[in-house]
Design a protein around this motif. Sequence first.
Motif, mmCIF file in Angstrom:
data_model
loop_
_atom_site.group_PDB
_atom_site.id
_atom_site.type_symbol
_atom_site.label_atom_id
_atom_site.label_comp_id
_atom_site.label_asym_id
_atom_site.label_seq_id
_atom_site.Cartn_x
_atom_site.Cartn_y
_atom_site.Cartn_z
ATOM 1 N N LYS A 140 0.927 -1.348 0.061
ATOM 2 C CA LYS A 140 -0.057 -0.083 -0.028
ATOM 3 C C LYS A 140 0.828 1.098 0.052
ATOM 4 O O LYS A 140 0.581 2.269 -0.635
ATOM 5 N N GLU A 141 1.819 1.390 0.764
ATOM 6 C CA GLU A 141 2.497 2.519 1.127
ATOM 7 C C GLU A 141 3.497 2.835 -0.534
ATOM 8 O O GLU A 141 3.343 4.093 -1.004
ATOM 9 N N ALA A 142 3.810 1.721 -0.922
ATOM 10 C CA ALA A 142 4.250 1.847 -2.371
ATOM 11 C C ALA A 142 3.312 2.670 -3.514
ATOM 12 O O ALA A 142 3.778 2.851 -4.272
ATOM 13 N N LEU A 143 2.135 1.896 -3.383
ATOM 14 C CA LEU A 143 1.098 2.420 -4.331
ATOM 15 C C LEU A 143 0.695 3.886 -4.032
ATOM 16 O O LEU A 143 0.605 4.520 -5.155
ATOM 17 N N PHE A 144 0.608 4.420 -2.784
ATOM 18 C CA PHE A 144 0.534 5.737 -2.710
ATOM 19 C C PHE A 144 1.728 6.294 -2.934
ATOM 20 O O PHE A 144 1.486 7.573 -3.724
ATOM 21 N N GLU A 145 2.857 6.155 -3.021
ATOM 22 C CA GLU A 145 3.961 6.826 -3.671
ATOM 23 C C GLU A 145 4.089 6.745 -5.133
ATOM 24 O O GLU A 145 4.300 7.839 -5.684
#
Length: 380
Positions: free
Chosen positions: A282-287
């Motif tokens: 998820k964090e990588a998707l937000f980035e």
Amino acid sequence: MQSAPANHFLRVLFLFGFIASASGQTNISGSGLTEPERFHIAVEALSRLHGTDIEKNPEFKRAVEKILSATHGTPRFVQLVKQLQLKNQDEGLLEVAENFPASEAGVEAIRLIFENGNYGLMEISLRGTNSMKLVEALGNSGKKEALSLLIPLLTDSRRDLNLRKQAVRATAQTSDGANQLLTLAKEEKLPPDLKLIASAELNKARWENVKSEAEKILPLPQSHDSKPLPSLAELSKMKGDVANGEKVFFRTDTACGTCHQVRGRGGEIGPALSEIGTKLGKEALFESILEPSAGISVGYEANQVELKSGDEAYGLVVSETVDELVMKDLKGIVARYKKNEIEKRQQLKTSIMPAGLERTMSAQELVDLVEFLSTLRKTN
């Protein structure tokens, strides 16, 4: 000849098992003390032997070596090295720092290595498998000297992205480090794939001058209501609505579906996202949404072409031969250009995916979108 105090403390060490008897046995039973208590007494005994030359006192030296061996890789090892001002123990200190990067012992271990000036040992370790933990320990140490190891690491695009992000977090923990990050950003030397994490770290810094500068140079992303978005960590914890996230994806203003295909639906300009949830957390998707140029997929780099006629072309390279360049623009239209018609050609460091998509949605809609993308996984 040993002094009376020295003989007394050596007897203490023998009693608690850190010096062997002539028969090779140790007398550690029957004392009624726990192992930590015996250790504390032994260290205390050793630390009071001021003026005793370790190299000239075999019993003392054996006692020290025995305790060092028994405590190797533990916080007690650091305690002993510091209390006795022992040298040539940097490898053991480094092991403690890597085992306990966020503890008092780990921080003290790093500081002792810096006091000994052994930068080379840490540089070697930063190329190894424990580099992530060492970077964390370097940041927690609060030492200005750590920046000489961290700054080159975060600007080296050949290194792992997660390691470089950790280097940003570590660098931002001191005012000197935070200001160096701002300087890199001002001079446009901060790599694009680190701008988002640097913005998040500097905008929450405890130094008002740093926060003030960060707001200008590295402002936090904003939602469509012009309010700053929560941090990546906070966004990742928020609960999203998958169904609404799918609607956001195919909405006209966000235009995700114009470029990306999901399960046969959508455009084919950017990479297909039908299995993106398997590849990115998820964090990588937000980035990838908030800073699209941070991680550009191979083959999807933006290209700028200037023709001798004065016309320009911008988009993806579809194919190339000795004589011809085939490109696809942002609408998916393919065009062919003869090589002898091209005046200048440049592969850009920016993504064809536009920045600022977060301004087309609310924070909750962004969370919904990522929730939807995270469900797109590879099926057997």
